[in-house]
Design an enzyme around this catalytic site. Structure first.
Site, PDB file in Angstrom:
ATOM      1  N   SER A 170      -9.623 -14.720  10.160  1.00 15.23           N
ATOM      2  CA  SER A 170      -9.138 -14.113   8.739  1.00 15.23           C
ATOM      3  C   SER A 170      -8.105 -15.235   8.202  1.00 15.23           C
ATOM      4  O   SER A 170      -7.502 -15.391   9.056  1.00 15.23           O
ATOM      5  CB  SER A 170      -8.568 -13.003   8.783  1.00 15.23           C
ATOM      6  OG  SER A 170      -7.989 -12.516   7.339  1.00 15.23           O
ATOM      7  N   LYS A 179      -5.574 -10.886  14.897  1.00 11.25           N
ATOM      8  CA  LYS A 179      -6.303 -11.943  14.645  1.00 11.25           C
ATOM      9  C   LYS A 179      -5.723 -13.268  15.472  1.00 11.25           C
ATOM     10  O   LYS A 179      -6.258 -13.950  16.209  1.00 11.25           O
ATOM     11  CB  LYS A 179      -6.428 -12.197  13.409  1.00 11.25           C
ATOM     12  CG  LYS A 179      -7.233 -11.071  12.666  1.00 11.25           C
ATOM     13  CD  LYS A 179      -8.664 -10.910  13.183  1.00 11.25           C
ATOM     14  CE  LYS A 179      -9.680  -9.995  12.780  1.00 11.25           C
ATOM     15  NZ  LYS A 179     -11.062  -9.884  12.941  1.00 11.25           N
ATOM     16  N   TYR A 197      -2.133  -6.442  11.951  1.00 12.93           N
ATOM     17  CA  TYR A 197      -3.503  -6.738  11.766  1.00 12.93           C
ATOM     18  C   TYR A 197      -3.585  -8.198  11.821  1.00 12.93           C
ATOM     19  O   TYR A 197      -4.306  -8.813  12.806  1.00 12.93           O
ATOM     20  CB  TYR A 197      -4.031  -6.206  10.585  1.00 12.93           C
ATOM     21  CG  TYR A 197      -5.457  -6.702  10.180  1.00 12.93           C
ATOM     22  CD1 TYR A 197      -5.286  -7.791   9.144  1.00 12.93           C
ATOM     23  CD2 TYR A 197      -6.610  -6.669  11.176  1.00 12.93           C
ATOM     24  CE1 TYR A 197      -6.678  -8.741   8.769  1.00 12.93           C
ATOM     25  CE2 TYR A 197      -7.593  -7.424  10.630  1.00 12.93           C
ATOM     26  CZ  TYR A 197      -7.559  -8.300   9.620  1.00 12.93           C
ATOM     27  OH  TYR A 197      -8.880  -8.923   9.478  1.00 12.93           O
TER      28      TYR A 197
HETATM   29  C1  WQD Z   1      -6.583  -8.707  -3.304  1.00 17.76           C
HETATM   30  C2  WQD Z   1      -5.663  -8.888  -4.551  1.00 17.76           C
HETATM   31  C3  WQD Z   1      -3.816  -7.546  -4.335  1.00 17.76           C
HETATM   32  C4  WQD Z   1      -6.030  -3.718  -4.548  1.00 17.76           C
HETATM   33  C5  WQD Z   1      -6.783  -8.386   2.625  1.00 17.76           C
HETATM   34  C6  WQD Z   1      -6.385  -8.643   3.967  1.00 17.76           C
HETATM   35  C7  WQD Z   1      -6.991  -9.853   4.402  1.00 17.76           C
HETATM   36  C8  WQD Z   1      -8.627  -9.779   4.539  1.00 17.76           C
HETATM   37  C9  WQD Z   1      -8.968  -9.369   2.707  1.00 17.76           C
HETATM   38  C10 WQD Z   1      -9.485  -8.751   6.547  1.00 17.76           C
HETATM   39  C11 WQD Z   1      -4.311  -8.972  -4.409  1.00 17.76           C
HETATM   40  C12 WQD Z   1      -4.874  -7.069  -5.669  1.00 17.76           C
HETATM   41  C13 WQD Z   1      -5.733  -5.155  -4.484  1.00 17.76           C
HETATM   42  C14 WQD Z   1      -5.480  -2.917  -5.629  1.00 17.76           C
HETATM   43  C15 WQD Z   1      -4.794  -4.766  -6.521  1.00 17.76           C
HETATM   44  N1  WQD Z   1      -9.113  -8.759   5.164  1.00 17.76           N
HETATM   45  N2  WQD Z   1      -5.195  -5.612  -5.536  1.00 17.76           N
HETATM   46  N3  WQD Z   1      -4.995  -3.495  -6.561  1.00 17.76           N
HETATM   47  O1  WQD Z   1      -4.646  -8.430   0.345  1.00 17.76           O
HETATM   48  O2  WQD Z   1      -5.825 -10.694  -0.334  1.00 17.76           O
HETATM   49  O3  WQD Z   1      -6.537  -9.571   1.907  1.00 17.76           O
HETATM   50  O4  WQD Z   1      -8.309  -8.328   2.517  1.00 17.76           O
HETATM   51  O5  WQD Z   1      -9.597  -9.848   6.999  1.00 17.76           O
HETATM   52  O6  WQD Z   1      -6.893 -10.026   5.953  1.00 17.76           O
HETATM   53  O7  WQD Z   1      -5.105  -8.988   4.007  1.00 17.76           O
HETATM   54  O8  WQD Z   1      -7.218  -8.460  -0.236  1.00 17.76           O
HETATM   55  O9  WQD Z   1      -8.433  -7.090  -1.867  1.00 17.76           O
HETATM   56  O10 WQD Z   1      -6.374  -6.233  -0.826  1.00 17.76           O
HETATM   57  O11 WQD Z   1      -6.229  -7.724  -2.375  1.00 17.76           O
HETATM   58  O12 WQD Z   1      -4.168  -5.251  -7.546  1.00 17.76           O
HETATM   59  O13 WQD Z   1      -6.003  -1.696  -5.530  1.00 17.76           O
HETATM   60  O14 WQD Z   1      -5.856  -7.821  -5.422  1.00 17.76           O
HETATM   61  O15 WQD Z   1      -2.426  -7.337  -4.858  1.00 17.76           O
HETATM   62  O16 WQD Z   1      -3.750  -9.844  -5.186  1.00 17.76           O
HETATM   63  P1  WQD Z   1      -6.076  -9.315   0.311  1.00 17.76           P
HETATM   64  P2  WQD Z   1      -7.162  -7.213  -1.375  1.00 17.76           P
END
Ligand code: WQD
Length: 335
Positions: free
Chosen positions: A124, A152, A148
């Site tokens: 990841s 990885k 997490y």
């Molecule tokens: C994306 C953007 C949030 C939810 C995570 C894991 C990573 C991988 C992918 C496994 C950010 C914003 C999100 C919400 C929001 N998973 N957001 N409201 O954090 O980039 O990555 O998932 O491997 O390891 O860390 O993904 O989709 O949670 O967030 O505003 O309800 O959307 O702040 O900018 P992230 P995400």
């Protein structure tokens, strides 16, 4: 090739099994079904027109995993199985290290014992922590900001040590950026248990009325529109990246890390607008404080995967949203 796919009933795993079967491989799935439904595999069989046997097993069941390797001659393993909720990992670090790291150790020991030394691992972009620069290249320093991500990273280090100890191993560590979307048939998709943590599945819950509005975590980030920027990649592109990795494993030099991303950054508000257009109505959102652990901006430099695998993402934001919406509309309660 005859391939074992651990975690193959999950979101990325099921999409990858479909692409593997379509490419002519024989596939067996190992999954404990703790966070996935066997229905996904039945649908993959229907779409592929080929069998996809499931062994309901936990990687921590070392005797059971050993029996599987003793009975079936695998030529390669694609390893997805693991827990993946960042917030949950902060609350339950030992559960994450046991499932993800100890489970992988059992798998690697069985592979070594039975002479299966071809591995594609589901890593990841989280192993870059808050990346030192963007676009992210594979040589950037690695760090973890949560258990997490640390699990990885530990698994990547185990794989690198293993390849150094025995040069006959060929290992591809695929560092995913942000997987989204669904198979264009609408039959496969992301089906998280409970309230989704990630942006796209949460937005799809808003689109199907399961959530009233999206909480946008911060509109004061140093980005063009103030909201977080990520490299969203269509899950079918990601799945095809795994097929490409299996095909090129022999040519890799030991253990190699590869970014699987599009090389483009999309903000939260851009994603809201794109999915609103796909579902035909404006999706409501409210600005909330930043989420702990979030970074402002990250996206991939995917040129190494292009060079070594001959792979690059082909699907754009419109496809991601249209395909994701079709899945949610046809399966409002998941599988
Ligand atoms: C994306 C953007 C949030 C939810 C995570 C894991 C990573 C991988 C992918 C496994 C950010 C914003 C999100 C919400 C929001 N998973 N957001 N409201 O954090 O980039 O990555 O998932 O491997 O390891 O860390 O993904 O989709 O949670 O967030 O505003 O309800 O959307 O702040 O900018 P992230 P995400």
């Amino acid at each position: 090739m005859r391939i074992l796919v651990t975690g193959g009933a999950g979101y990325i795993g099921s999409h990858t099994c479909l692409e593997l079967l379509s490419a002519g491989h024989e596939v067996v799935v190992l999954d404990n079904l703790s966070n996935a439904s066997a229905e996904s595999l039945r649908r993959v069989e229907q779409l592929a027109g080929r069998p996809l046997p499931l062994q309901v097993l936990d990687l921590l069941d070392a005797p059971g995993v050993g029996r599987l390797f003793a009975e079936q001659r695998f030529e390669a393993v694609i390893h997805f199985a693991g827990l993946k909720a960042v917030g949950e990992s902060v609350a339950q670090p030992l559960r994450y290290f046991q499932n993800n790291v100890a489970g992988t150790l059992v798998l690697l020991q069985c592979m070594q014992q039975y002479g299966v030394k071809r591995l594609v691992f589901s890593s990841s972009a989280t192993v870059y922590g808050d990346p030192a620069r963007v676009p992210v290249t594979e040589d950037l320093p690695l760090s973890a900001t949560n258990p997490y991500g640390r699990s990885k990273l530990h698994i990547e280090e185990m794989c690198r040590d293993l390849a150094r100890s025995d040069p006959s191993w060929r290992i591809a560590l695929l560092r995913y950026f942000n997987p989204v979307g669904a198979h264009p048939s609408g039959r496969l998709g992301e089906d998280p248990r409970g309230v989704p943590n990630n942006l796209m599945p949460y937005l799809l819950h808003v689109a199907t009325g399961r959530q009233p509005h999206l909480k946008v975590f911060g509109n004061d980030w140093p980005t063009p529109d103030g909201t977080g920027v990520r490299d969203y990649i269509h899950v079918v592109d990601l799945a095809k990246g795994h097929v490409a990795a299996v095909a090129k494993l022999e040519s890799l030099d030991g253990c190699v890390a590869l970014n699987l991303g599009t090389g483009k950054g999309i903000s939260v508000l851009q994603m809201v607008a794109a999915l609103s257009a796909a579902c035909g109505r404006p999706l409501p959102y409210r600005f909330e404080p930043r989420r702990p652990g979030d970074v402002a901006t990250t996206w991939a430099d995917p040129s190494k995967a292009k060079q070594l695998l001959g792979w690059s993402a082909e699907r754009g934001l419109e496809d991601m949203c249209a395909d994701g919406w079709r899945w949610a509309e046809q399966n409002p309660n998941g599988y």
